[in-house]
Scaffold this motif. Structure first.
Motif: not given
Length: 185
Positions: A174-182
């Motif tokens: 979830a943290d990785w996705r927050a830093r790398h948004p779609r």
């Protein structure tokens, strides 16, 4: 006037102490309502057909079953392009998580029971292969983290064993996705 022991006991009975006898009618109604809701949920679950058919794995916690996009309920796996470890010790944990899910679904017939729908329109489902819970297997082998109480025991075991992503440092998916948004679709 005649002395009657029974009448005397009734009139001069000390107040009851401790628990009252029996349950109140509201308690019985609540129990019956809860039981009826459980029965209704079990009947509805049997009426909704499970998803079965051709399976294609998208990433560590998403797949396509008979053309329907499905996200596994109760867990979060590293994103496909996510790496774990640090510096020269970095490794593609997202690809490894997808490979772990591919290996699981290759073991036999996959059956998914939808429980919800996510914001991307995917069915959120509990899936099994040959009757074994896929989510539990992914979390137990360390290729996903638990997001619900259902898989907390499996996560503790994987963490203690240093299995999968727990073998070294990693960023929570979830943290990785927050830093790398779609990118916007």
């Amino acid at each position: 006037m005649r002395f009657d022991k029974l009448t005397y006991r009734r009139r001069h009975r000390p107040p009851r102490s401790g628990r009252p006898r029996g349950w109140r009618p509201q308690t019985w109604r609540g129990i019956l309502l809860a039981a009826a809701l459980v029965v209704l949920a079990l009947v509805v679950e049997r009426l909704i057909p499970p998803l079965t058919g051709q399976v294609r794995v998208a990433d560590g916690d998403s797949l396509e079953v008979a053309g329907e996009r499905v996200r596994l309920d109760g867990l979060d796996a590293p994103e496909l392009h996510q790496s774990c470890g640090e510096g020269a010790q970095s490794w593609p944990c997202g690809m490894k998580a997808r490979a772990a899910l591919e290996a699981l679904v290759a073991q036999g017939e996959v059956t998914c029971r939808p429980v919800d729908e996510d914001r991307y329109g995917r069915a959120v489902a509990r899936c099994a292969v040959n009757g074994a819970d896929i989510g539990a297997a992914l979390v137990r082998t360390g290729w996903a983290v638990a997001t619900s109480l259902a898989y907390r025991g499996e996560e503790r075991s994987a963490r203690a064993a240093g299995a999968g992503i727990w073998a070294g440092p990693f960023e929570m998916p979830a943290d990785w996705r927050a830093r790398h948004p779609r990118p916007a679709e």
